[in-house]
Structure formats: structure tokens, C-alpha cells
Design a protein around this motif. Structure first.
Motif, mmCIF file in Angstrom:
data_model
loop_
_atom_site.group_PDB
_atom_site.id
_atom_site.type_symbol
_atom_site.label_atom_id
_atom_site.label_comp_id
_atom_site.label_asym_id
_atom_site.label_seq_id
_atom_site.Cartn_x
_atom_site.Cartn_y
_atom_site.Cartn_z
ATOM 1 N N ARG A 25 -5.072 9.210 -2.806
ATOM 2 C CA ARG A 25 -5.917 8.962 -3.972
ATOM 3 C C ARG A 25 -7.143 8.127 -3.615
ATOM 4 O O ARG A 25 -8.265 8.432 -4.012
ATOM 5 C CB ARG A 25 -5.089 8.233 -5.035
ATOM 6 N N SER A 65 0.819 -1.207 0.000
ATOM 7 C CA SER A 65 0.000 0.000 0.000
ATOM 8 C C SER A 65 0.855 1.261 0.000
ATOM 9 O O SER A 65 0.349 2.350 -0.232
ATOM 10 C CB SER A 65 -0.949 -0.005 1.199
ATOM 11 N N THR A 111 -4.199 -0.568 -0.878
ATOM 12 C CA THR A 111 -4.418 0.561 0.016
ATOM 13 C C THR A 111 -5.838 0.552 0.566
ATOM 14 O O THR A 111 -6.054 0.737 1.766
ATOM 15 C CB THR A 111 -4.142 1.882 -0.729
ATOM 16 N N GLU A 142 -4.875 -3.287 -10.495
ATOM 17 C CA GLU A 142 -4.271 -2.085 -9.911
ATOM 18 C C GLU A 142 -4.031 -2.290 -8.426
ATOM 19 O O GLU A 142 -4.799 -1.843 -7.581
ATOM 20 C CB GLU A 142 -5.172 -0.872 -10.164
ATOM 21 N N ASN A 197 -0.901 6.758 -2.500
ATOM 22 C CA ASN A 197 -2.038 5.851 -2.689
ATOM 23 C C ASN A 197 -3.176 6.181 -1.742
ATOM 24 O O ASN A 197 -4.339 6.153 -2.108
ATOM 25 C CB ASN A 197 -1.612 4.414 -2.431
ATOM 26 N N ASP A 218 4.210 2.773 -5.299
ATOM 27 C CA ASP A 218 3.400 3.259 -6.399
ATOM 28 C C ASP A 218 3.267 2.179 -7.475
ATOM 29 O O ASP A 218 3.886 1.117 -7.410
ATOM 30 C CB ASP A 218 3.929 4.586 -6.950
ATOM 31 N N ARG A 219 2.443 2.470 -8.442
ATOM 32 C CA ARG A 219 2.079 1.478 -9.439
ATOM 33 C C ARG A 219 3.296 0.835 -10.122
ATOM 34 O O ARG A 219 3.374 -0.379 -10.263
ATOM 35 C CB ARG A 219 1.198 2.140 -10.498
ATOM 36 N N GLU A 273 -1.996 -1.057 -6.363
ATOM 37 C CA GLU A 273 -1.775 0.059 -5.440
ATOM 38 C C GLU A 273 -3.110 0.540 -4.872
ATOM 39 O O GLU A 273 -3.199 0.888 -3.697
ATOM 40 C CB GLU A 273 -0.983 1.183 -6.120
ATOM 41 N N ILE A 274 -4.166 0.497 -5.694
ATOM 42 C CA ILE A 274 -5.491 0.904 -5.228
ATOM 43 C C ILE A 274 -6.077 -0.159 -4.307
ATOM 44 O O ILE A 274 -6.557 0.132 -3.202
ATOM 45 C CB ILE A 274 -6.442 1.071 -6.438
#
Lengths: 331, 377
Positions: B158, B37, B345, B339, B155, B40-41, B341-342
């Protein structure tokens, strides 16, 4: 903000409602049958006959409307067609017997019932035995127990990350495939790997339930009288004998509790399958199948209810066993 | 004797090591999510989370200057500059995409007729030639640099704003708190009656509560939803509060009754003799003494409601504004499966509160578990 006000309002209303009911009804009862005056004796007796029902009333009402009635209603619905307009008798149950997905679910549920309680209990027992003997055992216990607090959905995300797949040759970001490729194997899409994918889903529940098993069994192990253990050691029992021949038999009752409790959890398991495979690739289970029939596409309440009732029937022996034990304990 | 002692210590070691392995095995999955988490991507898709603590190698390329940048020094045409930014250290370089790490820093290589290229560790290069270069575009230099471990909280920012998890967090809280508080009150009174009041049907009710402990929720979904629609509650908070209250009651009544029945009889009897009514005994004596059991149940119910997906999916609406966190998470798993990272998190935010509750109140949770499981014979 509005939401919070509403939530706070509900709490206030709920608490106030409870207070008004319990306090008010008692007050009313006391004024109808005042515990003094000429008929004091009679009044107290009458009031004492009614009062328990004021106490249990709300709970009984809730349980009746939200748990007992739905079971009866579901049974009734299971005897009817999709929208409840026509009586079909055992039709939905006969349909289920011949349905491939239903049979797959029953089979998978049986598999879950064998594997998850067994593994959770074994790991729980192992964890309890190991952590009870070391100084940092409590920290270890906490960490093994921790998945209990994590939602099935959260656990689904956690384990999907472990099972993540990248084409052979790319960097594997899923731990399992990374280990497999490191050992020279080919990366796999674990969740579509029939029939093993069922086991990859079960691992998630074992991971969650082991902590529960450990807590109960650890308490049971500590409850074993010191004398029996000392006697066994004096008689020259090896650590293995001590564990399997002395300790395990004495905590059989607790093992049964753990086993039945996890069995119930397994029968109801829904979220893990729902979010990880949604019953595809041969991983369907009863609870998710029922959800499919009730809420996906064009709902068929008859079939959905029939599956729910099957679930209920499977749970019933455990229910009876629990009641039996609870009563025996009460004496 | 000595042999015995040696054996014992090796056994102790075995216990320590096995326990440690078990703990690691159980912790790693969550740790992976937690670490992911904060990446980054690009980081997530280029390496496993376990590699995030060590420096990773990154390859890239830069172009040298062109004739315009060339200077004449001692009869040589020279282009100088740097291929890295900041104070990155070069570990290898090359001139072709096929072998981007062919040369060591500091090496001097003849790349074309009479062109000498040197790239040093700090990224500065020097390209020399005896004749004018005559090139329109700069020469490509491939670089391999070590990137130190890097973590970000981007993350979280966002996910909480753009992905609507902030809203879902509020929704979850709104569902959870009333659904935790209200059953406690209702259950406490019932438990007191079942434990300390005599009335016909008491044994039957108690058995009923034990039986209802295991009823699968799934059975009640459709009948209840239709009932809610019929009486005008429909889908919404009221419905889910009522449902969670009812579903939590069997455990609440059972836990509290078991606890209350263990309270000292003399205290309650002597209060009765002193003329206290049941209501007074309950409020002044039993309720305060039952605090540990109340806390146990509160934690159970909190965790259960917070983590629930099924009841929320059925009894709350499914628009973005109405979803609870488990619902959002489920939706993200469908729509943003890759995805990480999304996903990671969001998942971590949704399990953070239960984890805090778990670690701070573990004592009560354990006590509740021990009291709540029907004791076998």
C-alpha cells in the motif's frame, strides 16, 4: 525512468566536467609553459605556481559561493527589515532579545547543549568500555552504532511510536506508556508534558549520537599504552580506579573531540524538533525558530537571518578551537 | 587467590549483562518500528508490537440458527452448527456482552427456560429445547478465540503504491547519487593540492576548510535560494545537487587531505624525480592509494544526503511528485499521525537503504569517523 536518465546524465556531466576541467586546464598550462626547450626552468617554475590553483579552484569556488558568501549575505540581511528594503541596524537583534519564543529557544538550546553531549559521551564511554571486553562486543558495537545511519525524521517516527499515548484504560501501544501503566502509573502524552518533553526529544539525539561517541572513544581506549595499565594493576588499582584515574585522563583529548562534535550537531538540531513537536509546548530551538521565520507564513528574512547569525556566533568558538587543534597537530 | 578468581568472574558477568542491556536498549526502538510495519491496522491498535509474537485473544460473536434450522431428535428440538471459522480453537464463550467469556468450552448451560446450550472447543454448538424455540433471530454466542501471531506485507504494498513512497524513493535516489559522486572528484584534487603541492595560502585554505566544517547550513539557505532564483536554476534537482556538493566539500577535502598527507613521501618524491607531473602523480599514485578515504567519505555523504530533510525541503519543490522520502515521511506524520501501519512502514522503507549501506560498509564508516574528527590535543 526519465528521472533516472536525468540523474545518470548529471553524474556523467559532472564527472566529465571535472575530468575536462582538471585534465584540460593542466594541458593548457603545459602548452603555455612547456616544461622543455630554452626556458624550461622558468616555465616549470611558473607552471608550478599556477597549477595548485587549478587543483583547488573548483573546491574554492564552491566553498566560497555556497558557504562563505551566504554567511556574509545573511549578516547583511539580518541588518534589514523583512523583505530587505530598509536598513534597521541592530533592530532584529534587539527584537530577538525581547521575543519570548527566541528566549525559549536559547534556553532550550542551552539545555540541549548540556544534556545531549554529556549523556552521549557517558553512554558512549560505557558502551566502549563494556563492548571492548567481551567476545560478542563487535556485534554489540554495530547495534549501538546503527542509529547513526537512521535519519532524524526516521528516528522521529521510531520514538513517536515509543511515546504513543492511549487513554487510560485502553491498551497502550506505546512502549513507554505500557511500562508506566504496568508499574501502576497513569499514561502521559509525553511530548506535550512541559518541561519534560524537551528531554524526550533529547533522548532521540542521544540515541543517535552514542554510537559515534562509542566508536571514537573505543579507539582511544585501545590506544592507551599497555604498560600504564599493567603498572596500575601491579600497584593494586581496582577496576574503578583503573578506569577513572588511569584510562579516562588519558583519553581526555578524544572526549573533547566527541563533546565538541556533538555540540555542533546539537546546535544545528532541526529535524527532530521539526517533525516531533514543531517547537510547540515549549520545545522550540534556534534552528527551528529560524525555519519558522524564513519559510512559514509571511517570511521575515531579516529576523530569520538574525537568528541564523546568532547560531553562527555560537558555533564560532568551536570553529576556532578546531582550527587551533588542526594546526597544532600539523605542527 | 580463589576469592580473586570468583570476583573476576562475577565482574565478567556484570560486564556481559550490562553490555547486553545496553545493546537491547539501543535496538528495541528500531525493532519496534520493524515489527509494526508487518502488522495491520487492527493489530497495531489492539496490542503493542511486543505482544505480536504471542497468540492474542480475540472476542467476537455469532448467532445460532433459528427455528428453520431446528431438527427433532428423540423428542427434543435441536439446533446445531459452528460459531467459529476454519480450525480456530475456542478458549471461552458466553451468552451476554457483559461476560463474553463466562463459560468454558464443553460446558452445558441453561440459558432460558428449558433451553440447553453446549459449545465445545472446536466451536460447534448444540442448542436443545423440549418445546419449539419460537425465535425469529438466532441466539448470540460470544466467543473468545486465540489468534496465532500474524504478519502481513500488505502495508508495504500500500505504501509503495498508494501513498506515493515509490516515487519518493526514486526522487531520493536521484538526489543522492550525483550529490555523492561529484564532490568526491572535486575534493580529491583540492585535497591533493593541500597535501602535496607547495603554494602560498595553503595553510590558510586548510584552516578555512576546517572552519567551514562547522558552519550551520541554516545560515546559507535564504541567500542560496535567492541566488538560485536569480541565476535561473530555481527550485529543482540542479539546485539541490549543487547545494549538497558544496555542503559536503569541507568534510571531503578535510578527510582526503588528512589521508593523503599520510601517504609515504618516498613514493611521491621518487615519482617526481622520474619526471611525473603533479597530474600524473595524482591520477596514477595518490588516487588509487586513497581508495579507503574516498569510500569513507562516499558513505558519509550518501547517508547524509539520503537522510537530509532541511536541504531537500528548501531546495526542492514541495509538491507530492517532488518530495524525497524524508519529506513524505514528515508529511505523513502530520496527516496520518495515528495510522501507525502507514507511518511505520514508510519509515522503515526510508531507513532500509541507509541500514544496508551501514552494515555492509561499516568498516569504512568507522575509519572515516576516526580520521574525520579533529583530533584533540
Amino acid at each position: 525512468m526519465e528521472l533516472f536518465l536525468m540523474a545518470a546524465g548529471t553524474i556523467a556531466m559532472g564527472v566529465l566536467g571535472c575530468v575536462v576541467w582538471f585534465w584540460g586546464s593542466n594541458l593548457v598550462l603545459d602548452s603555455i609553459y612547456p616544461p622543455r626547450g630554452r626556458n624550461a626552468g622558468d616555465n616549470i617554475r611558473r607552471a608550478n605556481m599556477i597549477r595548485p590553483w587549478l587543483f583547488v579552484g573548483p573546491a574554492v569556488l564552491f566553498l566560497g559561493v555556497y558557504l562563505v558568501y551566504p554567511v556574509i549575505d545573511s549578516f547583511w540581511r539580518s541588518l534589514h527589515n523583512a523583505d530587505g528594503s530598509r536598513f534597521v541596524g541592530a533592530g532584529n537583534y534587539l527584537w530577538a532579545l525581547g521575543d519570548d519564543k527566541f528566549r525559549e529557544s536559547i534556553w532550550n538550546n542551552l539545555l540541549w547543549l548540556l544534556v545531549v553531549p554529556a549523556l552521549s559521551t557517558v553512554f558512549g564511554l560505557l558502551a566502549a568500555q563494556l563492548t571492548d571486553r567481551i567476545r560478542w562486543g563487535n556485534i554489540g558495537k554495530s547495534l549501538i552504532f546503527m542509529p547513526m545511519a537512521i535519519s532524524f525524521v526516521g528516528a522521529g517516527v521510531i520514538w513517536k511510536l515509543i511515546y504513543e499515548f492511549r487513554e487510560s484504560g485502553e491498551t497502550q501501544i506505546g512502549l513507554l506508556n505500557w511500562i508506566v501503566t504496568r508499574l501502576g502509573g497513569e499514561p502521559q502524552i509525553w511530548l506535550t508534558l512541559i518541561p519534560w518533553n524537551n528531554f524526550f526529544l533529547m533522548i532521540v539525539l542521544v540515541w543517535i549520537q552514542t554510537g559515534f561517541a562509542m566508536v571514537i572513544l573505543s579507539a582511544a581506549l585501545r590506544g592507551i599504552p599497555e604498560e600504564t595499565i599493567e603498572a596500575a594493576i601491579l600497584d593494586g588499582a581496582s577496576p574503578w580506579q583503573l578506569f577513572f584515574k588511569i584510562k579516562v585522563p588519558q583519553i581526555m583529548g578524544s572526549i573533547a573531540v566527541v563533546w565538541t562534535t556533538i555540540t555542533i550537531v546539537v546546535l544545528k538540531v532541526f529535524d527532530i524538533v521539526f517533525v516531533m513537536t514543531n517547537g510547540q509546548w515549549g520545545t522550540q530551538v534556534l534552528a527551528n525558530l529560524m525555519y519558522d521565520w524564513m519559510f512559514r507564513g509571511s517570511p521575515d528574512y531579516g529576523r530569520g537571518s538574525a537568528i541564523a547569525i546568532v547560531l553562527m556566533i555560537v558555533v564560532t568558538p568551536i570553529m576556532v578551537w578546531n582550527i587551533y587543534n588542526a594546526r597544532k597537530e600539523a605542527g | 587467590m580463589e576469592g580473586m578468581a570468583g570476583k573476576k568472574s562475577s565482574l565478567t558477568w556484570a560486564v556481559h549483562i550490562s553490555a547486553f542491556l545496553l545493546v537491547v536498549l539501543w535496538t528495541i526502538p528500531t525493532l519496534g518500528l520493524f515489527v509494526s510495519s508487518f502488522r495491520d491496522r487492527d493489530q497495531i491498535s489492539s496490542s503493542g508490537w511486543w505482544a505480536s509474537f504471542s497468540a492474542s485473544e480475540q472476542t467476537g460473536y455469532a448467532r445460532t440458527g433459528t427455528d428453520d434450522d431446528a431438527r427433532q431428535v428423540d423428542g427434543l428440538y435441536v439446533i446445531e452448527g459452528s460459531v467459529t471459522e476454519g480450525d480456530q480453537k475456542l478458549s471461552a464463550w458466553g451468552t451476554g456482552a457483559r461476560e463474553p467469556g463466562k463459560y468454558q468450552p464443553g460446558e452445558t448451560v441453561e440459558i432460558e427456560d428449558g433451553w440447553q446450550l453446549t459449545v465445545s472447543e472446536d466451536g460447534s454448538y448444540r442448542l436443545t429445547s423440549e418445546k419449539p424455540f419460537g425465535m425469529r433471530r438466532g441466539e448470540r454466542i460470544f466467543t473468545t478465540t486465540a489468534v496465532p501471531p500474524d504478519f502481513t506485507i500488505g502495508n508495504y504494498h500500500r505504501v509503495l503504491t498508494a501513498e506515493g513512497l515509490g516515487r519518493a524513493f526514486m526522487n531520493t535516489l536521484t538526489v543522492t547519487i550525483p550529490a555523492t559522486v561529484i564532490p568526491i572528484l572535486i575534493a580529491a584534487f583540492a585535497a591533493y593540492a593541500l597535501a602535496w603541492m607547495r603554494f602560498p595560502g595553503r595553510a590558510l585554505l586548510t584552516a578555512g576548510v576546517v572552519g567551514l566544517l562547522v558552519v550551520p547550513l541554516q545560515v546559507s539557505l535564504i541567500p542560496l535560494l535567492q541566488m538560485h532564483n536569480a541565476i535561473g536554476i530555481g527550485k529543482g534537482y540542479m539546485g539541490i545537487w549543487l547545494a549538497h556538493t558544496a555542503f559536503g566539500l569541507p568534510l571531503a577535502v578535510y578527510l582526503l587531505r588528512n589521508y593523503m598527507i599520510g601517504l609515504p613521501r618516498e613514493v611521491i618524491e621518487s615519482a617526481r624525480v622520474d619526471g611525473a607531473s603533479d597530474f600524473q602523480i595524482f591520477r596514477r599514485i595518490v588516487l588509487p592509494l586513497s581508495f579507503p578515504a574516498l569510500a569513507s567519505f562516499a558513505i558519509f555523504q550518501f547517508l547524509w544526503v539520503w537522510n537530509d530533510l532541511l536541504v531537500a525541503t528548501v531546495f526542492l519543490g514541495n509538491t507530492r511528485e517532488q518530495l524525497v522520502m524524508t519529506g513524505v515521511l514528515r508529511e505523513l506524520m502530520g496527516s496520518k499521525g495515528g495510522e501507525w501501519e502507514i507511518l511505520a512502514t514508510s519509515a522503515f522503507i526510508s531507513i532500509a537503504v541507509p541500514l544496508i549501506v551501514f552494515f555492509s560498509m561499516q568498516r569504512y564508516l568507522v575509519r572515516g569517523l576516526l580520521a574525520g574528527s579533529v583530533k584533540g590535543g
